[in-house]
Design an enzyme around this catalytic site. Structure first.
Site, PDB file in Angstrom:
ATOM      1  CG  ASN A   1       2.037  -0.391   8.848  1.00 48.64           C
ATOM      2  OD1 ASN A   1       1.908  -0.472   7.720  1.00 48.64           O
ATOM      3  ND2 ASN A   1       2.656   0.124   9.623  1.00 48.64           N
TER       4      ASN A   1
ATOM      5  CB  CYS B   1       0.925   1.734   1.873  1.00 54.11           C
ATOM      6  SG  CYS B   1       0.929   3.319   1.027  1.00 54.11           S
TER       7      CYS B   1
ATOM      8  CG  HIS C   1       2.388   4.314   5.376  1.00 64.70           C
ATOM      9  ND1 HIS C   1       2.631   3.295   4.671  1.00 64.70           N
ATOM     10  CD2 HIS C   1       1.881   3.327   6.660  1.00 64.70           C
ATOM     11  CE1 HIS C   1       2.500   2.100   4.853  1.00 64.70           C
ATOM     12  NE2 HIS C   1       2.377   2.117   6.092  1.00 64.70           N
TER      13      HIS C   1
ATOM     14  CD  GLN D   1       4.140  -0.991   2.152  1.00 67.90           C
ATOM     15  OE1 GLN D   1       3.103  -0.941   2.789  1.00 67.90           O
ATOM     16  NE2 GLN D   1       4.451  -0.284   0.921  1.00 67.90           N
TER      17      GLN D   1
END
Ligand SMILES: *[C@@H]1O[C@H](CO)[C@@H](O)[C@H](O)[C@H]1NC(C)=O
Ligand SMILES: *[C@@H]1O[C@H](CO)[C@@H](O)[C@H](O)[C@H]1NC(C)=O
Length: 344
Positions: free
Chosen positions: A305, A150, A284, A144
């Site tokens: 992630n 996120c 997150h 990102q």
């Protein structure tokens, strides 16, 4: 020698091992020079440059602090996971969290508007382990960069998953479209997965990454590109809160978007089964792409992630599952949802 000196030497000697750095004198006089060398080596490894010497000195000090944290943690050796270095090792934790997270529930979001059925409620036959990577439903790890979206990466990974499961085609989809076009969210200043799913449903689809590529900054919604969908969804549902078994049923069927609370240890995670230090609050978003159990009997979630491949296990994390805490480790079972696609 004082504690600090001994400690710094211990860290330094460990760093020699960690980075396999050769040919450096180990005298105290050289200590700061050596830390500077290690920082320089790290800069080369990750292609980092700084505007001027003052900035380089400042970053070198932060790098040194992070190095101390990692080496102290790992030397205690009593956890199921290790910390390490990655491309973010010259940032403070506060800087890192500001740029690289971005989960934010809109103030006006009311739970009642989101109440829907949970289609996996009567599932009982989920396999004991699942990895959607092996099933071809997970695109390569993305990054990102310095944009707190996120939420877009979390939502997109879940949509990529259900699309592959229902159509057999794995397609990389557009986070930038969500950053630019989901008016209920704040783009690079934070957002929420369910409002992203709502947008994709109402827009009748989401563009491919190729067509609407990632720029890591806020932009104006491009109506031409946003109306050229590569995938669509027909709705989304929430997983019952604080119920890891319900969450497992959902993840057995498809990748699932989740909020999580992250802090210093999480951002330095390198390998093993993470069991917290977490943050203070859900800050997150990531995507659960599977679950399993280690040889010594620790159950875990498989987390995808959006921090590139230098973080964690090539961009992924194993996170302790069924810790005994209803919310799950770092609140992983607090806010989970998934897109649906009826292909009638
Ligand atoms: C690991 O060891 C450190 C230092 O001895 C201690 O402070 C910490 O509480 C221990 N952690 C666990 C999970 O046992
Ligand atoms: C689960 O089973 C109950 C009882 O048979 C039924 O009422 C309910 O509709 C089922 N839920 C789903 C999502 O199929």
């Amino acid at each position: 020698m004082g504690f600090t000196t001994t400690f710094v030497i211990a860290i330094f000697v460990m760093m020699l091992g960690t980075l396999a750095y050769q040919g450096m004198s180990r005298t105290l006089v050289d200590e700061q020079a050596s830390i500077n060398d290690l920082h320089e080596q790290w800069m080369k490894q990750y292609g980092r440059t700084y505007a001027d010497d003052a900035e380089k000195e400042r970053r070198s000090q932060i790098f040194k602090q992070n190095m101390g944290f990692v080496e102290k943690f790992n030397s205690e050796g009593n956890r199921t996971y290790k910390l390490g270095y990655n491309e973010f090792s010259d940032l403070t934790t506060q800087e890192f969290l500001t740029y690289y997270t971005g989960y934010e529930k809109p103030a006006h979001y009311s739970k009642s508007s989101g109440i829907k059925s949970f289609r996996y409620e009567n599932f009982t036959d989920a396999p004991t382990s699942m990895d959607w990577k092996d099933k071809g439903a997970v695109t390569p790890i993305k990054n990102q960069l310095q944009c707190a979206c996120c939420w877009a990466f979390s939502a997109v990974a879940a949509v990529e998953g259900i699309t592959q499961i229902k159509t057999g085609k794995l397609l990389s989809l557009s986070e930038q479209q969500l950053v630019d076009c989901v008016m209920d969210n704040q783009g690079c200043r934070g957002g929420f997965m369910d409002t992203a799913f709502e947008y994709i449903q109402e827009n009748q689809g989401i563009s491919s990454e190729e067509n609407y590529d990632y720029e890591a900054m806020d932009g104006t919604c491009d109506t031409m590109r946003s109306r050229n969908p590569a995938a669509r969804i027909t709705g989304y549902e929430d997983v019952p809160t604080n119920n890891e078994e319900a969450l497992r049923m959902a993840v057995s069927a498809q990748p699932v978007s989740v909020a999580i609370s992250v802090g210093e240890e999480f951002r330095m995670y390198r390998t093993g089964i993470f069991s917290g230090g977490c943050g203070q609050t859900l800050n997150h978003a990531v995507t659960l792409i599977g679950y399993g159990e280690s040889e010594d009997g620790n159950k875990y979630w498989l987390v995808k992630n959006s921090w590139g491949e230098t973080w964690g296990e090539y961009g992924y994390m194993k996170l302790l599952r069924e810790s005994g805490d209803a919310e799950g480790v770092c609140g992983i079972a607090s806010k989970a949802s998934y897109p649906t696609l009826s292909t009638a």
